[in-house]
Design a protein around this motif. Structure first.
Motif, PDB file in Angstrom:
ATOM      1  N   LYS A 195       0.085   0.848   7.535  1.00  0.00           N
ATOM      2  CA  LYS A 195      -0.084  -0.315   6.668  1.00  0.00           C
ATOM      3  C   LYS A 195      -0.930  -1.256   7.551  1.00  0.00           C
ATOM      4  CE  LYS A 195       4.324   0.490   4.559  1.00  0.00           C
ATOM      5  NZ  LYS A 195       5.586   0.138   4.219  1.00  0.00           N
ATOM      6  N   VAL A 196      -2.090  -1.255   7.104  1.00  0.00           N
ATOM      7  CA  VAL A 196      -3.178  -2.533   7.707  1.00  0.00           C
ATOM      8  C   VAL A 196      -3.171  -3.718   6.642  1.00  0.00           C
ATOM      9  CG1 VAL A 196      -5.286  -2.987   8.659  1.00  0.00           C
ATOM     10  CG2 VAL A 196      -4.571  -0.784   8.791  1.00  0.00           C
ATOM     11  N   LEU A 197      -2.510  -4.664   6.787  1.00  0.00           N
ATOM     12  CA  LEU A 197      -2.282  -5.687   5.900  1.00  0.00           C
ATOM     13  C   LEU A 197      -3.444  -6.695   6.043  1.00  0.00           C
ATOM     14  CD1 LEU A 197       0.650  -4.600   6.513  1.00  0.00           C
ATOM     15  CD2 LEU A 197       1.160  -7.231   6.349  1.00  0.00           C
ATOM     16  N   LEU A 206      -3.701   3.984   5.962  1.00  0.00           N
ATOM     17  CA  LEU A 206      -4.184   4.975   6.529  1.00  0.00           C
ATOM     18  C   LEU A 206      -3.161   6.023   6.701  1.00  0.00           C
ATOM     19  CD1 LEU A 206      -5.989   3.379   9.511  1.00  0.00           C
ATOM     20  CD2 LEU A 206      -6.947   4.051   7.282  1.00  0.00           C
ATOM     21  N   LEU A 207      -3.511   7.467   6.361  1.00  0.00           N
ATOM     22  CA  LEU A 207      -2.522   8.604   6.225  1.00  0.00           C
ATOM     23  C   LEU A 207      -3.084   9.520   7.079  1.00  0.00           C
ATOM     24  CD1 LEU A 207      -2.501   8.634   2.205  1.00  0.00           C
ATOM     25  CD2 LEU A 207      -0.969   7.427   3.697  1.00  0.00           C
ATOM     26  N   GLY A 222       0.930  10.147   0.104  1.00  0.00           N
ATOM     27  CA  GLY A 222       0.631   8.609   0.346  1.00  0.00           C
ATOM     28  C   GLY A 222       0.800   7.747  -1.033  1.00  0.00           C
ATOM     29  N   VAL A 223       0.442   8.369  -2.223  1.00  0.00           N
ATOM     30  CA  VAL A 223       0.820   7.689  -3.321  1.00  0.00           C
ATOM     31  C   VAL A 223       2.403   7.834  -3.756  1.00  0.00           C
ATOM     32  CG1 VAL A 223       0.358   7.815  -6.108  1.00  0.00           C
ATOM     33  CG2 VAL A 223      -1.481   8.278  -4.468  1.00  0.00           C
ATOM     34  N   SER A 262       1.029   0.738  19.154  1.00  0.00           N
ATOM     35  CA  SER A 262      -0.017   0.575  19.413  1.00  0.00           C
ATOM     36  C   SER A 262      -0.877   1.558  18.469  1.00  0.00           C
ATOM     37  CB  SER A 262      -0.368   1.309  21.163  1.00  0.00           C
ATOM     38  OG  SER A 262      -1.938   1.526  21.393  1.00  0.00           O
ATOM     39  N   VAL A 263      -2.131   1.081  17.988  1.00  0.00           N
ATOM     40  CA  VAL A 263      -2.771   1.688  17.014  1.00  0.00           C
ATOM     41  C   VAL A 263      -4.150   1.801  17.395  1.00  0.00           C
ATOM     42  CG1 VAL A 263      -3.608   1.534  14.683  1.00  0.00           C
ATOM     43  CG2 VAL A 263      -1.425   0.663  14.985  1.00  0.00           C
TER      44      VAL A 263
END
Length: 394
Positions: A195-197, A206-207, A222-223, A262-263
């Motif tokens: 989850k990128v806020l 992102l999946l 994801g849905v 870490s992403v």
């Protein structure tokens, strides 16, 4: 955002579209939220099989579809960073039913002039403006047979609450919030969700699925994860090792003993064009394309059938945020079987003519006049006095 039923219906359309769109292209982007209001508005004016199909596609009854579309558009437009718009253009020969037209946003209706080039330019200008210049053309063909065009635009803009660092085309960042990532146990296998806020309450998820799993199934997972349909393990509870696609959990040396996530990812841009009639059944448009009969008496007494339906979408994910624009359009052409014979009366009033302005009920003549009504190609210098019958009997 409210209206949970509509949210479920739009998301269900997203799932159905994902299973089809990703069969044809490795890279694509699409917006069910951009299509759904248009389908709902069509459902509100449809009858017969077309109405039944559109009700199934939208998940709402035709009697409530226009209201649901209006509420969705209003709520989308109220979200920070989101803008939506509806546009309708019709020929003067297509009289709109007041009840249906009244459900459209104010000032959304324009008239097609019949000049194909000029009308096409006006429609493209609308798409360009409403998409912030990201989609410069309406995504459907337009020709002299087009009677009505219903279009929608949806733009999304969000800036990350914490931007990524960027180096050599790679985005990366670290955080102590391990729950930004989770691993979902979906029917297609494990799916890692990040989850990128962003600002305004707009996030991007992102999946990443397991190797070989079709993209449509990963998107479906994801849905499903949004409504907690599958078991999920958040980052702070993931076991050591490789608990999900692209995820490694290990022990490292630390001065403060704080865990961290870490992403690493990459920026991307993608644009896709969709012919919605390639999946007419999904969108409830199969019966509506049959031009041997009228399908939308609630829109106009002029017989209409769907002639084209398309969407163009563009999206960009960067170190600073996310931008996307979707423009969707559905056009109607004349439909229905013409009678075998018909009376036609042609009356041309050109040259010197008179006119009266009459109050209908009292038949009072309010004013009267006499004009030289010339066609543009005629070269009138006046008329001969011999042609003036003003003194004769009528």
């Amino acid at each position: 955002m409210g209206d949970a039923r509509t949210v479920r219906a739009v998301n269900a359309l997203t799932v159905g579209w994902a299973g089809r769109a990703l069969r044809q292209s490795k890279e694509t982007v699409f917006s069910a939220a951009g299509v759904w209001p248009l389908l709902a508005l069509l459902a509100a004016g449809a009858d017969g099989t077309a109405r039944d199909e559109l009700e199934r596609a939208t998940g709402v009854g035709a009697g409530e579809a226009a209201g649901a579309a209006g509420r969705l558009l209003a709520r989308l437009d109220a979200l920070p960073g989101v803008a939506s718009a509806i546009g309708l253009w019709s020929r003067a020969t297509v009289p709109l039913e007041p009840g249906w037209a009244g459900a459209l946003p104010p000032a959304s209706h324009g008239v097609l002039s019949g000049d194909v080039a000029a009308d096409r330019a006006a429609l493209d200008a609308w798409a360009d403006k409403r998409s912030g210049g990201l989609v410069p053309r309406l995504p459907i063909p337009f020709d002299e047979g087009t009677e009505l065009v219903l279009a929608g635009a949806l733009t999304v803009r969000t800036d990350w609450l914490r931007p990524f660092d960027e180096h050599g085309g790679v985005l990366y960042r670290t955080t102590a919030l391990l729950d930004r990532v989770e691993v979902v146990e979906a029917p297609c296998g494990r799916v890692t969700v990040l989850k990128v806020l962003g600002t305004g309450g707009i996030d991007v998820h992102l999946l990443r699925g397991e190797t070989g799993v079709p993209g449509g199934e990963v998107l479906t997972a994801g849905v499903g994860a949004l409504r907690r349909a599958y078991p999920a393990v958040p980052g702070d509870r993931l076991p050591y090792g490789e608990p999900g696609p692209g995820v490694t959990v290990s022990r490292v040396h630390s001065w403060d003993r704080r865990p961290y996530l870490s992403v690493t990812t990459v920026p991307f841009e993608v644009t896709a064009h969709h012919d919605l009639l390639d999946h007419a059944g999904l969108f409830g448009l199969a019966a509506a394309t049959d031009d041997s009969r009228s399908h939308f008496p609630g829109i106009s007494r002029r017989p209409l059938a769907v002639g084209a339906a398309g969407q163009t979408v563009t999206a960009a994910f960067s170190a600073l945020g996310y931008r996307s624009a979707a423009v969707t359009a559905i056009s109607d052409i004349a439909g229905g079987v013409a009678p075998s014979t018909a009376k036609q009366v042609d009356a041309e009033f050109t040259g010197p003519i008179g006119f009266l302005t009459v109050h209908r009920t009292s038949r009072l003549v309010l004013n009267a006049g006499w004009v030289n009504a010339r066609l543009p190609e005629e070269d009138w210098d006046g008329w001969d006095e011999s042609d003036d019958d003003s003194g004769g009997a009528a």
